[in-house]
Design a protein around this motif. Structure first.
Motif, PDB file in Angstrom:
ATOM      1  N   ASN A   1      14.817  22.889  58.893  1.00 24.28           N
ATOM      2  CA  ASN A   1      16.208  22.470  59.007  1.00 24.28           C
ATOM      3  C   ASN A   1      16.346  21.435  60.127  1.00 24.28           C
ATOM      4  OD1 ASN A   1      16.192  23.898  61.450  1.00 24.28           O
ATOM      5  ND2 ASN A   1      16.992  25.750  60.498  1.00 24.28           N
ATOM      6  N   SER A   2      17.565  20.958  60.312  1.00 27.87           N
ATOM      7  CA  SER A   2      17.788  19.846  61.251  1.00 27.87           C
ATOM      8  C   SER A   2      17.415  20.214  62.677  1.00 27.87           C
ATOM      9  CB  SER A   2      19.260  19.411  61.192  1.00 27.87           C
ATOM     10  OG  SER A   2      19.584  18.927  59.919  1.00 27.87           O
ATOM     11  N   ILE A   3      17.780  21.413  63.107  1.00 29.87           N
ATOM     12  CA  ILE A   3      17.501  21.791  64.501  1.00 29.87           C
ATOM     13  C   ILE A   3      16.001  21.931  64.732  1.00 29.87           C
ATOM     14  CG2 ILE A   3      17.747  24.280  64.099  1.00 29.87           C
ATOM     15  CD1 ILE A   3      19.093  24.407  66.872  1.00 29.87           C
ATOM     16  N   ALA A   4      15.278  22.461  63.731  1.00 30.23           N
ATOM     17  CA  ALA A   4      13.829  22.606  63.878  1.00 30.23           C
ATOM     18  C   ALA A   4      13.159  21.241  63.956  1.00 30.23           C
ATOM     19  CB  ALA A   4      13.267  23.416  62.713  1.00 30.23           C
ATOM     20  N   VAL A   5      13.559  20.338  63.077  1.00 29.93           N
ATOM     21  CA  VAL A   5      12.994  18.992  63.102  1.00 29.93           C
ATOM     22  C   VAL A   5      13.332  18.295  64.408  1.00 29.93           C
ATOM     23  CG1 VAL A   5      13.084  16.698  62.038  1.00 29.93           C
ATOM     24  CG2 VAL A   5      12.998  18.730  60.605  1.00 29.93           C
ATOM     25  N   GLY A   6      14.558  18.499  64.890  1.00 28.04           N
ATOM     26  CA  GLY A   6      14.966  17.870  66.142  1.00 28.04           C
ATOM     27  C   GLY A   6      14.089  18.284  67.310  1.00 28.04           C
ATOM     28  N   PHE A   7      13.905  19.605  67.482  1.00 27.69           N
ATOM     29  CA  PHE A   7      13.090  20.088  68.600  1.00 27.69           C
ATOM     30  C   PHE A   7      11.624  19.701  68.430  1.00 27.69           C
ATOM     31  CE2 PHE A   7      16.529  23.300  69.423  1.00 27.69           C
ATOM     32  CZ  PHE A   7      16.821  22.850  70.693  1.00 27.69           C
TER      33      PHE A   7
ATOM     34  N   THR B   1      20.165   6.898  68.000  1.00 24.90           N
ATOM     35  CA  THR B   1      19.531   7.403  66.788  1.00 24.90           C
ATOM     36  C   THR B   1      18.658   8.619  67.072  1.00 24.90           C
ATOM     37  OG1 THR B   1      19.507   5.153  65.902  1.00 24.90           O
ATOM     38  CG2 THR B   1      18.100   6.766  64.819  1.00 24.90           C
ATOM     39  N   GLY B   2      17.922   8.560  68.175  1.00 26.37           N
ATOM     40  CA  GLY B   2      17.037   9.656  68.509  1.00 26.37           C
ATOM     41  C   GLY B   2      17.757  10.938  68.862  1.00 26.37           C
ATOM     42  N   LEU B   3      18.953  10.827  69.430  1.00 24.08           N
ATOM     43  CA  LEU B   3      19.686  12.012  69.865  1.00 24.08           C
ATOM     44  C   LEU B   3      20.606  12.591  68.800  1.00 24.08           C
ATOM     45  CD1 LEU B   3      20.699  10.967  73.509  1.00 24.08           C
ATOM     46  CD2 LEU B   3      18.964  12.643  72.829  1.00 24.08           C
ATOM     47  N   MET B   4      21.049  11.761  67.855  1.00 20.87           N
ATOM     48  CA  MET B   4      22.093  12.246  66.945  1.00 20.87           C
ATOM     49  C   MET B   4      21.585  13.366  66.040  1.00 20.87           C
ATOM     50  SD  MET B   4      22.534   9.084  64.250  1.00 20.87           S
ATOM     51  CE  MET B   4      21.263   8.701  63.038  1.00 20.87           C
ATOM     52  N   GLY B   5      20.334  13.313  65.598  1.00 18.64           N
ATOM     53  CA  GLY B   5      19.801  14.353  64.737  1.00 18.64           C
ATOM     54  C   GLY B   5      19.658  15.695  65.420  1.00 18.64           C
ATOM     55  N   PRO B   6      18.933  15.755  66.567  1.00 11.50           N
ATOM     56  CA  PRO B   6      18.813  17.031  67.269  1.00 11.50           C
ATOM     57  C   PRO B   6      20.151  17.625  67.677  1.00 11.50           C
ATOM     58  CG  PRO B   6      17.185  15.466  68.078  1.00 11.50           C
ATOM     59  CD  PRO B   6      18.079  14.702  67.155  1.00 11.50           C
TER      60      PRO B   6
END
Length: 539
Positions: free
Chosen positions: A223-229, A368-373
């Motif tokens: 999911n998004s949080i897993a990919v972010g971290f 861009t790098g911060l918006m996903g996490p």
């Protein structure tokens, strides 16, 4: 139901989806517990409204709308379901059954709005090219909200005034084929916004990480949080290895002496009033022109207008330059993502003070790098934990007796929580981000930070392709007897799951690099989706 009551109920539905919810309408007015209660007040029976709204809300307890997707319009379901229950004399269970097709109809309205809102991006671009901060609100708020009012008010008025019998009629009139085509087009269009952002950061060492982010979603279903971290960890490890191979020499950045620091700080600074206005613009208008091409891009730009006006009051060319930069694709969870707006304000401030090492590429990559996490964190905490818990608690308080402390208490507690996150997040980004920027400049590691942000951004964008860009082939080929060869599952998915969305995004990127405008690409995708959907080629 009187005409006047139907007008007020339809107006309530518009407010649920509009930008006038004081930054928390998505979390309060839109929830059936609240919208049902308010519908009951309009119809003279707030107790029944609270009971029916609470019952309908149980269906949508874990509902999360993320990435521009709206699986079902819970606001329309809550408003219309409650109105029909009160005026039609049906029980709460029947109202819940009626809410399901109503929510489907609302999702069609949502897709139409998100698609047509891309047209106002063109007008916003014209204002940006002129550095016109005064009239930018027309493209970002006035025209999109007027269109939303018409698309929201009229269908809701018809549904609540003429009754339940017309709900299925509308859906049957549209037909499954029309609904399917709209979904196909809506699934394809996010590729344009992602491709627009790739134009800034899809280069050099960062390219491979875009594909890594995509593959993590496709093969591990992260999911998004897993990919972010995971993206942050991989980026840090890569940067450490890269630093050992290519050590950085300190360049001194800016402000090596006290005199230089004083000179830079005296040049221009953002005051508290400017920061507060920027914060207000974000919480009120972050999704006022939400669209498939730029998502929150125009809302982000509008949040930066007080900053840009303060930094460049007499320089329309510079304002135009900064506005065009801040209108790029942007999408995150608004509360936790507010720190990106604060951080960007700090970056713009330092750039205006003369920090030459702060490039446009750095600002874009950082956003861009911060918006996903942050979207992953916000959607998980707000949409997946806090809001369902609060709803469960206050739905329980409402119960079968219609205790009005349920919806009222939920509004107060939820709004207080969301406003707190908005404020703390924005200030954290601005205050701490500004200090971090100075440290980065003085350490001489700016280029490394730009590379790291680009890597992180590419991984996040790759994961966004896997999660939000949708494109499937609907062709089945007879191969003898009763055997059917499904082109999507047995060919494309067998080669690479999600291959078509990936190719679609890269194709949009290639067209944009070749000089196509985003409008031309959008029209192309719309045409492909329309023809492919009607012929059954796409599903």
């Amino acid at each position: 139901m009187s005409v006047l009551q139907a007008i007020f109920v339809a107006l309530l539905y518009y407010l649920c989806n509009s930008t006038w919810g004081l930054g928390v309408g998505w979390w309060t007015l839109m929830r059936p517990l609240v919208s049902g209660f308010l519908t009951g007040i309009i119809l003279g029976d707030p107790t029944t409204g609270a009971v029916v709204g609470a019952q309908i809300n149980v269906l949508y307890l874990g509902w999360i709308g993320a990435g521009g997707a709206l699986p079902s319009d819970i606001a329309l379901a809550g408003v219309v379901g409650t109105a029909l229950a009160i005026t039609g004399g049906v029980d709460a269970s029947t109202a819940m059954a009626l809410a399901v097709p109503v929510g489907l109809l609302g999702s069609i309205i949502w897709v139409t709005k998100m698609t047509l809102n891309t047209g106002y991006v063109r007008l916003a671009e014209k204002y940006s090219e002129k550095g016109d901060t005064k009239n930018f609100w027309i493209a970002d708020t006035l025209l999109p909200q007027l269109m939303l009012f018409l698309f929201s008010f009229i269908p809701c008025f018809i549904l609540v005034y003429f009754g339940a019998s017309h709900i299925q009629t509308v859906l049957q009139f549209l037909g499954d084929k029309v609904v399917s085509v709209l979904s196909i087009i809506g699934g394809m269009l996010p590729a344009v916004g992602i491709a627009l952002t790739l134009k800034s950061i899809f280069k050099g060492q960062s390219i491979v990480f875009f594909f890594l982010g995509f593959l993590l979603v496709q093969y591990f279903q992260l999911n998004s949080i897993a990919v972010g971290f995971l993206s942050m960890v991989i980026t840090l490890v890569y940067m450490q290895i890269n630093s050992m191979i290519n050590p950085v020499k300190a360049t001194g950045g800016v402000a090596k002496t006290e005199d230089t620091k004083t000179e830079k700080k005296a040049f221009v600074l953002l005051d508290k009033k400017t920061i507060f206005r920027s914060w207000l613009n974000w919480i009120f208008f972050n999704q006022s022109n939400y669209n498939y091409e730029r998502m929150q891009g125009t809302g982000f730009c509008r949040s930066m207008l007080p900053v840009i006006n303060k930094l460049y009051p007499n320089d329309p060319e510079k304002r135009a330059e900064r506005m065009k930069l801040q209108m790029q694709f942007f999408n995150t969870e608004p509360q936790w993502g507010a720190c990106i707006i604060g951080l960007t304000a700090a970056l713009e401030e330092k750039k205006a003070q003369g920090a030459e090492d702060i490039s446009d590429e750095m600002i874009t990559s950082t956003k861009t790098g911060l918006m996903g996490p942050l979207a992953g964190i916000g959607d998980t905490i707000d949409g997946g934990v806090i809001t369902p818990l609060l709803l469960s608690l206050f739905i329980g308080i409402t119960g079968a007796t219609g205790n009005l402390a349920g919806p009222i208490g939920y509004i107060i507690v939820e709004a207080a929580f969301m406003w707190s996150i908005y404020w703390m997040s924005y200030n954290l980004g601005y205050e701490k981000g500004s200090e971090a920027i100075l440290n980065f400049l003085e350490s001489g590691r700016v280029n490394k930070i730009i590379l790291g942000a680009s890597i992180l951004g590419c991984m996040v964008l790759g994961s966004l392709v896997g999660n939000f860009v949708k494109l499937n082939v609907g062709l089945n080929i007879p191969v003898g007897g009763d055997q059917i060869f499904n082109l999507q599952t047995q060919l494309f998915d067998a080669i690479l799951p999600g291959m078509l969305p990936l190719l679609l995004t890269l194709g949009c990127y290639w067209l944009l690099k070749k000089g196509w405008t985003s409008v031309q690409v959008i029209l192309l995708l719309t045409g492909v989706g329309l023809v492919g959907g009607l012929l059954g080629i796409l599903a």
